[in-house]
Design a protein around this motif. Structure first.
Motif, PDB file in Angstrom:
ATOM      1  N   PRO A  32       0.815  -1.224   0.000  1.00  0.00           N
ATOM      2  CA  PRO A  32       0.000   0.000   0.000  1.00  0.00           C
ATOM      3  C   PRO A  32       0.841   1.264   0.000  1.00  0.00           C
ATOM      4  O   PRO A  32       2.058   1.233   0.211  1.00  0.00           O
ATOM      5  N   GLN A  33       0.172   2.394  -0.233  1.00  0.00           N
ATOM      6  CA  GLN A  33       0.831   3.689  -0.253  1.00  0.00           C
ATOM      7  C   GLN A  33       1.565   3.926   1.069  1.00  0.00           C
ATOM      8  O   GLN A  33       1.008   3.691   2.139  1.00  0.00           O
ATOM      9  N   GLY A  34       2.805   4.397   0.962  1.00  0.00           N
ATOM     10  CA  GLY A  34       3.570   4.741   2.152  1.00  0.00           C
ATOM     11  C   GLY A  34       4.226   3.579   2.856  1.00  0.00           C
ATOM     12  O   GLY A  34       4.919   3.774   3.856  1.00  0.00           O
ATOM     13  N   SER A  35       4.019   2.354   2.358  1.00  0.00           N
ATOM     14  CA  SER A  35       4.581   1.177   3.038  1.00  0.00           C
ATOM     15  C   SER A  35       6.064   1.001   2.766  1.00  0.00           C
ATOM     16  O   SER A  35       6.730   0.208   3.441  1.00  0.00           O
ATOM     17  N   GLY A  36       6.594   1.717   1.772  1.00  0.00           N
ATOM     18  CA  GLY A  36       8.007   1.624   1.449  1.00  0.00           C
ATOM     19  C   GLY A  36       8.329   0.649   0.344  1.00  0.00           C
ATOM     20  O   GLY A  36       9.486   0.251   0.193  1.00  0.00           O
ATOM     21  N   LYS A  37       7.325   0.289  -0.469  1.00  0.00           N
ATOM     22  CA  LYS A  37       7.586  -0.722  -1.504  1.00  0.00           C
ATOM     23  C   LYS A  37       8.586  -0.235  -2.547  1.00  0.00           C
ATOM     24  O   LYS A  37       9.428  -1.005  -3.003  1.00  0.00           O
ATOM     25  N   THR A  38       8.508   1.051  -2.929  1.00  0.00           N
ATOM     26  CA  THR A  38       9.473   1.580  -3.895  1.00  0.00           C
ATOM     27  C   THR A  38      10.867   1.629  -3.283  1.00  0.00           C
ATOM     28  O   THR A  38      11.866   1.264  -3.933  1.00  0.00           O
ATOM     29  N   PHE A  39      10.965   2.051  -2.053  1.00  0.00           N
ATOM     30  CA  PHE A  39      12.237   2.090  -1.332  1.00  0.00           C
ATOM     31  C   PHE A  39      12.836   0.691  -1.215  1.00  0.00           C
ATOM     32  O   PHE A  39      14.016   0.469  -1.521  1.00  0.00           O
ATOM     33  N   LEU A  40      12.017  -0.269  -0.800  1.00  0.00           N
ATOM     34  CA  LEU A  40      12.508  -1.640  -0.632  1.00  0.00           C
ATOM     35  C   LEU A  40      12.882  -2.260  -1.975  1.00  0.00           C
ATOM     36  O   LEU A  40      13.869  -2.989  -2.080  1.00  0.00           O
ATOM     37  N   THR A  41      12.096  -1.971  -3.009  1.00  0.00           N
ATOM     38  CA  THR A  41      12.393  -2.525  -4.328  1.00  0.00           C
ATOM     39  C   THR A  41      13.721  -2.006  -4.852  1.00  0.00           C
ATOM     40  O   THR A  41      14.508  -2.758  -5.448  1.00  0.00           O
ATOM     41  N   PRO A 216       0.408  -4.405   6.104  1.00  0.00           N
ATOM     42  CA  PRO A 216       0.316  -3.956   7.492  1.00  0.00           C
ATOM     43  C   PRO A 216      -0.110  -5.115   8.382  1.00  0.00           C
ATOM     44  O   PRO A 216      -0.502  -6.178   7.877  1.00  0.00           O
ATOM     45  N   PRO A 217      -0.053  -4.959   9.702  1.00  0.00           N
ATOM     46  CA  PRO A 217      -0.478  -6.045  10.597  1.00  0.00           C
ATOM     47  C   PRO A 217      -1.968  -6.317  10.481  1.00  0.00           C
ATOM     48  O   PRO A 217      -2.747  -5.446  10.083  1.00  0.00           O
ATOM     49  N   ASP A 218      -2.367  -7.518  10.824  1.00  0.00           N
ATOM     50  CA  ASP A 218      -3.764  -7.922  10.671  1.00  0.00           C
ATOM     51  C   ASP A 218      -4.718  -7.067  11.496  1.00  0.00           C
ATOM     52  O   ASP A 218      -5.876  -6.869  11.108  1.00  0.00           O
ATOM     53  N   ASP A 219      -4.258  -6.551  12.647  1.00  0.00           N
ATOM     54  CA  ASP A 219      -5.157  -5.762  13.495  1.00  0.00           C
ATOM     55  C   ASP A 219      -5.197  -4.283  13.099  1.00  0.00           C
ATOM     56  O   ASP A 219      -5.944  -3.501  13.681  1.00  0.00           O
ATOM     57  N   HIS A 220      -4.385  -3.895  12.125  1.00  0.00           N
ATOM     58  CA  HIS A 220      -4.429  -2.525  11.584  1.00  0.00           C
ATOM     59  C   HIS A 220      -4.287  -2.589  10.063  1.00  0.00           C
ATOM     60  O   HIS A 220      -3.354  -2.020   9.491  1.00  0.00           O
ATOM     61  N   PRO A 221      -5.219  -3.247   9.396  1.00  0.00           N
ATOM     62  CA  PRO A 221      -5.028  -3.499   7.963  1.00  0.00           C
ATOM     63  C   PRO A 221      -5.123  -2.270   7.074  1.00  0.00           C
ATOM     64  O   PRO A 221      -4.624  -2.291   5.948  1.00  0.00           O
ATOM     65  N   LEU A 222      -5.756  -1.191   7.567  1.00  0.00           N
ATOM     66  CA  LEU A 222      -5.979  -0.032   6.702  1.00  0.00           C
ATOM     67  C   LEU A 222      -5.572   1.297   7.340  1.00  0.00           C
ATOM     68  O   LEU A 222      -5.061   2.171   6.642  1.00  0.00           O
ATOM     69  N   ASP A 223      -5.790   1.471   8.636  1.00  0.00           N
ATOM     70  CA  ASP A 223      -5.527   2.773   9.239  1.00  0.00           C
ATOM     71  C   ASP A 223      -4.051   3.144   9.221  1.00  0.00           C
ATOM     72  O   ASP A 223      -3.695   4.317   9.141  1.00  0.00           O
ATOM     73  N   PHE A 224      -3.158   2.147   9.243  1.00  0.00           N
ATOM     74  CA  PHE A 224      -1.735   2.461   9.181  1.00  0.00           C
ATOM     75  C   PHE A 224      -1.345   3.054   7.824  1.00  0.00           C
ATOM     76  O   PHE A 224      -0.340   3.756   7.716  1.00  0.00           O
ATOM     77  N   GLN A 292       5.358  -8.591   6.591  1.00  0.00           N
ATOM     78  CA  GLN A 292       4.412  -7.824   7.400  1.00  0.00           C
ATOM     79  C   GLN A 292       5.175  -6.811   8.242  1.00  0.00           C
ATOM     80  O   GLN A 292       6.131  -7.164   8.941  1.00  0.00           O
ATOM     81  N   ILE A 293       4.755  -5.540   8.158  1.00  0.00           N
ATOM     82  CA  ILE A 293       5.438  -4.468   8.864  1.00  0.00           C
ATOM     83  C   ILE A 293       4.475  -3.766   9.818  1.00  0.00           C
ATOM     84  O   ILE A 293       3.258  -3.778   9.629  1.00  0.00           O
ATOM     85  N   GLY A 294       5.032  -3.136  10.847  1.00  0.00           N
ATOM     86  CA  GLY A 294       4.233  -2.465  11.858  1.00  0.00           C
ATOM     87  C   GLY A 294       4.020  -0.992  11.579  1.00  0.00           C
ATOM     88  O   GLY A 294       4.347  -0.478  10.507  1.00  0.00           O
ATOM     89  N   GLY A 295       3.484  -0.296  12.573  1.00  0.00           N
ATOM     90  CA  GLY A 295       3.126   1.107  12.402  1.00  0.00           C
ATOM     91  C   GLY A 295       4.290   2.004  12.053  1.00  0.00           C
ATOM     92  O   GLY A 295       4.115   3.038  11.408  1.00  0.00           O
TER      93      GLY A 295
END
Length: 305
Positions: A32-41, A216-224, A292-295
């Protein structure tokens, strides 16, 4: 991520060894947006290119396959009441034919008999037309190519049953409350339209050999996702003297992508049901890695799928 790609590349080469020239291993990267996928890639590319691997790695993005500005404007004008198509981003704003051609040529680039001496990758400059963006000249790739990394927010998303679209539109969204989509002004008809458009992306996904999904973690699938994208914008503004979106604009930006995660994110693992009612499995199942990454984007766990 490097270990996963290297293992998949070894297996890929073994499968193709009896058949002649080995095509590049195409790895889909979704997050998702902001998760760092471009950075990690980008770091994954560097790790694979450096010693001791010294691989030839090509990276391109779902964003590179947007329609040119004129066509994006036409899509928006043709669907004036469709909020999700007012601007780039959603399925329906990419050049399907171009994507098919790029994937097809990359698949055959290592085969001398194919006569492909180079593949021109598209590019998209988001700063053009006051931020609406436009296509610009891209890079050129020449053989041999060992690995292709293709990253995008909805890479691997598949259409779902129309009744399931209606159910999810009316259901509470974890972390975002009841009636989220109604509160944001989206209609179920818009969801159904995007759902139908995803069918045109399946030939792209059929080219993918292995997969990395950043979640994101299962308990924060969208708000993060809101938190990550806001942090990203604040960081950019701190570096450029304050140029960028307001916090409210960032929230509205992320709002447009939440429907995709609610409806289609599970397709990366579950696949889709075709027109005959048959469940179809994504080609990368058994070759996938979930990160899976955290907040604060710290690593929580990895798992295979």
């Amino acid at each position: 991520m490097s270990s996963h790609v290297l293992a998949q590349l070894d297996a890929h080469r073994s499968r193709h060894a009896p058949q002649g020239p080995c095509p590049p291993l195409i790895v889909g990267v979704q997050g998702p947006q902001g998760s760092g996928k471009t950075f990690l890639t980008s770091h994954l590319r560097d790790a694979l290119q450096d010693e001791p691997h010294k691989l030839s790695v090509t990276v391109f993005s779902l964003d590179d396959l947007y329609l040119p500005h004129e066509a994006l404007v036409r899509v928006a004008q043709t669907h004036p009441n469709h909020a999700l198509l007012q601007g780039r981003g959603q399925p329906g704003t990419h050049d399907i034919r171009l994507g098919r051609d790029v994937f097809d040529r990359l698949k055959r680039i290592n085969d001398p008999g194919a006569g492909i001496t180079e593949v021109k990758l598209p590019a998209f400059d988001k700063s053009k037309f006051n931020g609406e963006g436009d296509r610009v000249p891209g890079s050129t790739v020449r053989p041999p190519v060992d690995v292709v990394l293709f990253e995008g927010w909805c890479t691997g998303f598949y259409p779902i049953d129309h009744k399931e679209v209606e159910r999810r539109w009316t259901s509470p969204v974890i972390g975002l409350g009841d009636n989220f989509f109604k509160r944001k002004g989206y209609s179920v008809e818009e969801f159904q339209d995007i759902n139908g458009r995803l069918e045109y992306y399946i030939p792209w996904w059929n080219s993918i050999d292995a997969f990395i999904q950043i979640t994101p973690p299962d308990d924060h699938p969208l708000d993060f996702i809101y938190k990550w994208r806001l942090q990203q914008e604040h960081h950019m503004k701190a570096l450029n003297g304050g140029k960028g979106m307001t916090d409210g604009q960032v929230e509205a930006f992320v709002d447009r992508y939440i429907p995709g995660y609610v409806l289609f994110n599970e397709g990366v693992v579950n696949g889709w049901v075709d027109n005959t009612g048959t469940q179809q499995t994504p080609p990368w199942i058994g070759r996938g890695l979930r990160v899976q990454i955290g907040g604060d984007r710290e690593l929580l766990q990895t798992s295979a799928f």
